[in-house]
Every structure is written in structure tokens, then in C-alpha cells.
Scaffold this motif. Structure first.
Motif, PDB file in Angstrom:
ATOM      1  N   VAL A 110       0.833  -1.201   0.000  1.00 41.80           N
ATOM      2  CA  VAL A 110       0.000   0.000   0.000  1.00 41.80           C
ATOM      3  C   VAL A 110       0.869   1.253   0.000  1.00 41.80           C
ATOM      4  O   VAL A 110       0.620   2.214  -0.743  1.00 41.80           O
ATOM      5  CB  VAL A 110      -0.946   0.000   1.211  1.00 41.80           C
ATOM      6  CG1 VAL A 110      -1.693   1.332   1.319  1.00 41.80           C
ATOM      7  CG2 VAL A 110      -1.948  -1.146   1.103  1.00 41.80           C
ATOM      8  N   SER A 111       1.928   1.252   0.827  1.00 40.38           N
ATOM      9  CA  SER A 111       2.827   2.404   0.882  1.00 40.38           C
ATOM     10  C   SER A 111       3.494   2.644  -0.461  1.00 40.38           C
ATOM     11  O   SER A 111       3.635   3.798  -0.903  1.00 40.38           O
ATOM     12  CB  SER A 111       3.890   2.182   1.963  1.00 40.38           C
ATOM     13  OG  SER A 111       3.294   2.088   3.244  1.00 40.38           O
ATOM     14  N   ALA A 112       3.900   1.550  -1.119  1.00 36.49           N
ATOM     15  CA  ALA A 112       4.539   1.684  -2.427  1.00 36.49           C
ATOM     16  C   ALA A 112       3.578   2.288  -3.448  1.00 36.49           C
ATOM     17  O   ALA A 112       3.970   3.137  -4.270  1.00 36.49           O
ATOM     18  CB  ALA A 112       5.030   0.323  -2.910  1.00 36.49           C
ATOM     19  N   GLN A 113       2.311   1.873  -3.403  1.00 37.66           N
ATOM     20  CA  GLN A 113       1.313   2.418  -4.328  1.00 37.66           C
ATOM     21  C   GLN A 113       1.047   3.895  -4.039  1.00 37.66           C
ATOM     22  O   GLN A 113       0.931   4.711  -4.967  1.00 37.66           O
ATOM     23  CB  GLN A 113       0.007   1.629  -4.205  1.00 37.66           C
ATOM     24  CG  GLN A 113       0.086   0.209  -4.714  1.00 37.66           C
ATOM     25  CD  GLN A 113       0.341   0.158  -6.217  1.00 37.66           C
ATOM     26  OE1 GLN A 113      -0.400   0.744  -7.011  1.00 37.66           O
ATOM     27  NE2 GLN A 113       1.409  -0.517  -6.610  1.00 37.66           N
ATOM     28  N   ILE A 114       0.960   4.233  -2.760  1.00 32.92           N
ATOM     29  CA  ILE A 114       0.680   5.624  -2.388  1.00 32.92           C
ATOM     30  C   ILE A 114       1.861   6.527  -2.734  1.00 32.92           C
ATOM     31  O   ILE A 114       1.682   7.684  -3.135  1.00 32.92           O
ATOM     32  CB  ILE A 114       0.325   5.708  -0.891  1.00 32.92           C
ATOM     33  CG1 ILE A 114      -1.072   5.099  -0.671  1.00 32.92           C
ATOM     34  CG2 ILE A 114       0.372   7.139  -0.379  1.00 32.92           C
ATOM     35  CD1 ILE A 114      -1.497   5.001   0.746  1.00 32.92           C
ATOM     36  N   ASN A 115       3.076   6.009  -2.607  1.00 32.10           N
ATOM     37  CA  ASN A 115       4.263   6.811  -2.913  1.00 32.10           C
ATOM     38  C   ASN A 115       4.292   7.270  -4.365  1.00 32.10           C
ATOM     39  O   ASN A 115       4.907   8.291  -4.692  1.00 32.10           O
ATOM     40  CB  ASN A 115       5.532   6.016  -2.601  1.00 32.10           C
ATOM     41  CG  ASN A 115       5.754   5.855  -1.109  1.00 32.10           C
ATOM     42  OD1 ASN A 115       5.151   6.560  -0.295  1.00 32.10           O
ATOM     43  ND2 ASN A 115       6.601   4.913  -0.738  1.00 32.10           N
ATOM     44  N   THR A 116       3.629   6.524  -5.244  1.00 34.54           N
ATOM     45  CA  THR A 116       3.611   6.902  -6.660  1.00 34.54           C
ATOM     46  C   THR A 116       2.728   8.122  -6.927  1.00 34.54           C
ATOM     47  O   THR A 116       2.782   8.706  -8.008  1.00 34.54           O
ATOM     48  CB  THR A 116       3.099   5.727  -7.527  1.00 34.54           C
ATOM     49  OG1 THR A 116       1.742   5.422  -7.173  1.00 34.54           O
ATOM     50  CG2 THR A 116       3.958   4.491  -7.325  1.00 34.54           C
ATOM     51  N   LEU A 117       1.913   8.488  -5.933  1.00 36.94           N
ATOM     52  CA  LEU A 117       0.984   9.607  -6.113  1.00 36.94           C
ATOM     53  C   LEU A 117       1.583  10.951  -5.700  1.00 36.94           C
ATOM     54  O   LEU A 117       0.919  11.979  -5.806  1.00 36.94           O
ATOM     55  CB  LEU A 117      -0.303   9.350  -5.312  1.00 36.94           C
ATOM     56  CG  LEU A 117      -1.078   8.089  -5.704  1.00 36.94           C
ATOM     57  CD1 LEU A 117      -2.290   7.904  -4.793  1.00 36.94           C
ATOM     58  CD2 LEU A 117      -1.513   8.159  -7.166  1.00 36.94           C
ATOM     59  N   GLY A 118       2.821  10.937  -5.203  1.00 35.15           N
ATOM     60  CA  GLY A 118       3.468  12.196  -4.859  1.00 35.15           C
ATOM     61  C   GLY A 118       3.771  12.336  -3.379  1.00 35.15           C
ATOM     62  O   GLY A 118       3.221  11.617  -2.532  1.00 35.15           O
ATOM     63  N   ALA A 123       2.663  11.993   2.553  1.00 34.98           N
ATOM     64  CA  ALA A 123       2.641  12.641   3.864  1.00 34.98           C
ATOM     65  C   ALA A 123       1.236  12.612   4.461  1.00 34.98           C
ATOM     66  O   ALA A 123       1.065  12.381   5.661  1.00 34.98           O
ATOM     67  CB  ALA A 123       3.132  14.080   3.739  1.00 34.98           C
ATOM     68  N   ALA A 124       0.221  12.826   3.622  1.00 40.17           N
ATOM     69  CA  ALA A 124      -1.159  12.797   4.109  1.00 40.17           C
ATOM     70  C   ALA A 124      -1.535  11.411   4.627  1.00 40.17           C
ATOM     71  O   ALA A 124      -2.225  11.281   5.638  1.00 40.17           O
ATOM     72  CB  ALA A 124      -2.110  13.212   2.984  1.00 40.17           C
ATOM     73  N   PHE A 125      -1.075  10.375   3.933  1.00 37.40           N
ATOM     74  CA  PHE A 125      -1.333   9.005   4.381  1.00 37.40           C
ATOM     75  C   PHE A 125      -0.665   8.747   5.727  1.00 37.40           C
ATOM     76  O   PHE A 125      -1.238   8.105   6.609  1.00 37.40           O
ATOM     77  CB  PHE A 125      -0.828   8.007   3.343  1.00 37.40           C
ATOM     78  CG  PHE A 125      -1.024   6.571   3.739  1.00 37.40           C
ATOM     79  CD1 PHE A 125      -2.279   5.986   3.702  1.00 37.40           C
ATOM     80  CD2 PHE A 125       0.052   5.800   4.142  1.00 37.40           C
ATOM     81  CE1 PHE A 125      -2.466   4.665   4.071  1.00 37.40           C
ATOM     82  CE2 PHE A 125      -0.114   4.480   4.509  1.00 37.40           C
ATOM     83  CZ  PHE A 125      -1.385   3.907   4.471  1.00 37.40           C
ATOM     84  N   GLY A 126       0.556   9.256   5.883  1.00 35.22           N
ATOM     85  CA  GLY A 126       1.256   9.093   7.154  1.00 35.22           C
ATOM     86  C   GLY A 126       0.539   9.786   8.301  1.00 35.22           C
ATOM     87  O   GLY A 126       0.380   9.227   9.391  1.00 35.22           O
ATOM     88  N   PHE A 266      -7.868   9.380  -2.817  1.00 35.17           N
ATOM     89  CA  PHE A 266      -9.087   9.026  -2.078  1.00 35.17           C
ATOM     90  C   PHE A 266      -9.357   7.525  -2.174  1.00 35.17           C
ATOM     91  O   PHE A 266      -9.734   6.891  -1.187  1.00 35.17           O
ATOM     92  CB  PHE A 266     -10.286   9.807  -2.616  1.00 35.17           C
ATOM     93  CG  PHE A 266     -11.576   9.469  -1.924  1.00 35.17           C
ATOM     94  CD1 PHE A 266     -11.808   9.851  -0.617  1.00 35.17           C
ATOM     95  CD2 PHE A 266     -12.569   8.749  -2.587  1.00 35.17           C
ATOM     96  CE1 PHE A 266     -12.989   9.522   0.033  1.00 35.17           C
ATOM     97  CE2 PHE A 266     -13.761   8.423  -1.957  1.00 35.17           C
ATOM     98  CZ  PHE A 266     -13.968   8.809  -0.645  1.00 35.17           C
ATOM     99  N   GLY A 267      -9.164   6.945  -3.339  1.00 32.97           N
ATOM    100  CA  GLY A 267      -9.378   5.516  -3.508  1.00 32.97           C
ATOM    101  C   GLY A 267      -8.438   4.690  -2.665  1.00 32.97           C
ATOM    102  O   GLY A 267      -8.846   3.676  -2.071  1.00 32.97           O
ATOM    103  N   MET A 268      -7.176   5.101  -2.596  1.00 33.55           N
ATOM    104  CA  MET A 268      -6.194   4.385  -1.782  1.00 33.55           C
ATOM    105  C   MET A 268      -6.577   4.423  -0.305  1.00 33.55           C
ATOM    106  O   MET A 268      -6.582   3.396   0.381  1.00 33.55           O
ATOM    107  CB  MET A 268      -4.809   5.004  -1.973  1.00 33.55           C
ATOM    108  CG  MET A 268      -4.182   4.731  -3.327  1.00 33.55           C
ATOM    109  SD  MET A 268      -3.623   3.021  -3.461  1.00 33.55           S
ATOM    110  CE  MET A 268      -2.846   3.082  -5.077  1.00 33.55           C
ATOM    111  N   LEU A 269      -6.895   5.621   0.182  1.00 34.75           N
ATOM    112  CA  LEU A 269      -7.249   5.763   1.590  1.00 34.75           C
ATOM    113  C   LEU A 269      -8.559   5.049   1.904  1.00 34.75           C
ATOM    114  O   LEU A 269      -8.712   4.428   2.968  1.00 34.75           O
ATOM    115  CB  LEU A 269      -7.358   7.243   1.953  1.00 34.75           C
ATOM    116  CG  LEU A 269      -6.045   8.045   1.889  1.00 34.75           C
ATOM    117  CD1 LEU A 269      -6.322   9.519   2.111  1.00 34.75           C
ATOM    118  CD2 LEU A 269      -5.057   7.537   2.920  1.00 34.75           C
ATOM    119  N   LEU A 270      -9.512   5.121   0.982  1.00 33.82           N
ATOM    120  CA  LEU A 270     -10.788   4.449   1.182  1.00 33.82           C
ATOM    121  C   LEU A 270     -10.608   2.927   1.196  1.00 33.82           C
ATOM    122  O   LEU A 270     -11.192   2.229   2.030  1.00 33.82           O
ATOM    123  CB  LEU A 270     -11.770   4.847   0.081  1.00 33.82           C
ATOM    124  CG  LEU A 270     -13.165   4.214   0.152  1.00 33.82           C
ATOM    125  CD1 LEU A 270     -13.865   4.594   1.452  1.00 33.82           C
ATOM    126  CD2 LEU A 270     -14.005   4.632  -1.047  1.00 33.82           C
TER     127      LEU A 270
END
Length: 302
Positions: A110-118, A123-126, A266-270
Motif C-alpha cells: 500500500v505504501s509503495a502504491q501511495i508513494n507513486t501519487l506524490g 505525507a497525508a497518508f502518514g 481518495f481511492g487508496m485511503l478508502l
């Protein structure tokens, strides 16, 4: 281990005291090692190790000197290998270790996928994870308390008390999570400001808080119902739900919503929040269906 032994006999006060002692020593040594001795990261590591060691020593001394209060007596002749005990511990411990590994693997994905978004989304995910952990810590403590009480009542064959313990655990967990959910929705930016002042990250606050609130109903039931499963030693059920949560839940949901359906951050966090239901729903069904009573009845016959 010592804390688990004390909680098992219904003493949650002394484990708290020992944790406070460890935290206090850790804080003091952090100042001494980092500010005075200039040891940097190594100083912080040594402070943590020494603090935990002191907590273990205090725990051991308390148990050794209070056998009549705790019902636990340490003797040198008892320090030997117990095959059946070891087998039982491995039967429970190995699946739990695999569960933890699976969850960490899913988090890496999940972290690897989110990292591709910038950087801002990362930081928001963290920050979102830290905010989610605030009520999570409280309900985790509630779950530990429920687990001890449930285990004691299962051992005493008082199934009505087991049901009441889980029921009140759900009620208390619901109150805690609802109050936090209201605060998260009313003050999303304030919640984020506790961890960052970056305006680009704060722009994701409302969206992130919404995904946490969507997860809240699952948090109502998961800690108390999980405590019942753990107290019963039903490791196969816990193992299956954890693996499903990690791979079918977090990895699949985040990939589908974030990448396939192009919902982005939003999709990742959801997807991360919805994965909680993969564990919560089966655990709740197990409790309200009464299957746990049938399992206890079967164990009584064997």
C-alpha cells in the motif's frame, strides 16, 4: 510476557505502572544521552533498551516477591523445558507471527502504491495513520482488557459473563470511536495540524478524515470480538481473517479503488479503511451467531 501474566490474573494496574516507569526512564535517558552525551540515534536506542530492561526487572521482582497475591511462584526447579507447553505456545504463536508478517507485507504494498501519487499524498497518508491510531490505542487497551476478562470467564465456564464482557466492550468502543469520529469530521484540518503545517498536505485533511469515519463502524466491534477469538485460542479463524484482511482487503481494495477505478489518493485511503471490515464483519458474526458457545461446548466434551 510478565504484563500478559498479570493481565491474565486480572491485574492491569501493575503493567501500567511498569510501562510508566519504562517511559519515564526512557525520557530521562533520552535527554542525558542525546543532549548531554551527544550520542544521537544510538543514544535514543540505548535509552529505549534500558527503559524496557528496567520495566522487565521491576515486573520480575514484583512477581517473585508477591506469589500469594499473584498466584505465580518462581522456583529454580521450574526452569526447564515443558514439551506440551511449548507445543501449545507454537500452535498459537506461529500463526500470529505469520499474521503480523502478512499485515506488514500488505502495508509495504500500500505504501509503495501511495508513494507513486506524490510526496503530499504520502505525507497525508502518514498523518492519516497517526490520527487513526489515536482512538485505536484506546480501543486496543479495551481489547486487551476484554481478552483477559473473557479468558477468565471461559476458564470458569461462565459463558453469560463472556457475552456481557464482549457486549459492553462493543458499547464502550462505539462510544469512544463515535466521539472521535465527530471530532474528526468537525475539525479535520485541526487534526492534521497536530502533525504537519504543510498547506499542501493539509489540503487532503477533509478527504482523509472522511475515510477514517467510514471505517469507524468496523472499529466498534473489532477489538471486543477479536478478544473473544483470542481468548478461545481460535487461531485458525484469526489467521484466516488476518490473511484475508492483508491480501484480499488492503492490497486488493487499494489497488482496485486507487488504480483500476482511477480514484487516486481518495481511492487508496478508502480501500485501506474498507479493508477493516474484512476482519470486523466475520468476527462480529462469530459473536452474535453464538458459534463461540458451540465451540466451547465441543471443547467441554473432549
Amino acid at each position: 510476557m510478565f504484563s500478559a501474566m498479570l493481565r491474565g490474573i486480572g491485574d492491569s494496574r501493575h503493567p501500567l505502572i511498569f510501562v510508566i516507569i519504562a517511559s519515564g526512564i526512557n525520557l530521562i535517558l533520552d535527554v542525558v544521552f542525546i543532549s548531554w552525551f551527544k550520542w544521537g540515534v544510538a543514544g535514543a536506542a540505548w535509552a529505549t533498551v534500558i527503559g524496557q530492561l528496567c520495566s522487565v526487572i521491576f515486573s520480575f521482582v514484583y512477581l517473585e516477591r508477591n506469589p500469594y497475591k499473584t498466584g505465580i511462584e518462581f522456583k529454580v526447579r521450574d526452569l526447564r523445558f515443558y514439551g506440551e507447553t511449548f507445543k501449545s505456545m507454537m500452535k498459537i504463536g506461529i500463526p500470529m507471527a505469520v499474521q503480523s508478517c502478512a499485515i506488514q507485507v500488505s502495508m509495504l504494498f500500500v505504501s509503495a502504491q501511495i508513494n507513486t501519487l506524490g510526496v503530499e499524498v504520502t505525507a497525508a497518508f502518514g498523518v492519516c495513520s497517526k490520527v487513526r491510531n489515536i482512538p485505536g490505542i484506546l480501543t486496543q487497551g479495551l481489547g486487551l482488557g476484554c481478552s483477559s476478562m473473557t479468558g477468565q470467564n471461559l476458564g470458569a465456564k461462565k459463558l453469560d459473563r463472556v457475552s456481557k464482557t464482549v457486549k459492553w466492550g462493543i458499547i464502550i468502543s462505539s462510544i469512544i470511536n463515535t466521539l472521535f469520529a465527530i471530532f474528526f469530521m468537525l475539525c479535520p484540518v485541526l487534526c492534521f495540524r497536530m502533525f504537519t503545517q504543510d498547506e499542501a498536505v493539509l489540503a487532503y485533511a477533509s478527504m482523509a478524515m472522511l475515510t477514517i469515519v467510514i471505517e469507524v463502524p468496523a472499529r466498534f466491534v473489532m477489538p471486543p470480538c477479536n478478544s473473544l477469538i483470542q481468548a478461545q485460542g481460535f487461531v485458525s479463524f484469526s489467521f484466516i481473517t488476518a490473511i484475508t484482511d492483508a491480501f484480499l482487503g488492503r492490497i486488493l481494495f487499494c489497488w482496485l479503488l486507487g488504480t483500476v477505478f482511477h480514484m487516486g489518493a481518495f481511492g487508496m485511503l478508502l480501500g485501506f479503511s474498507l479493508a477493516t471490515y474484512v476482519t470486523a464483519v466475520p468476527c462480529f458474526i462469530y459473536y452474535i451467531s453464538g458459534w463461540w458457545k458451540k465451540r466451547e461446548a465441543k471443547k467441554a466434551l473432549t
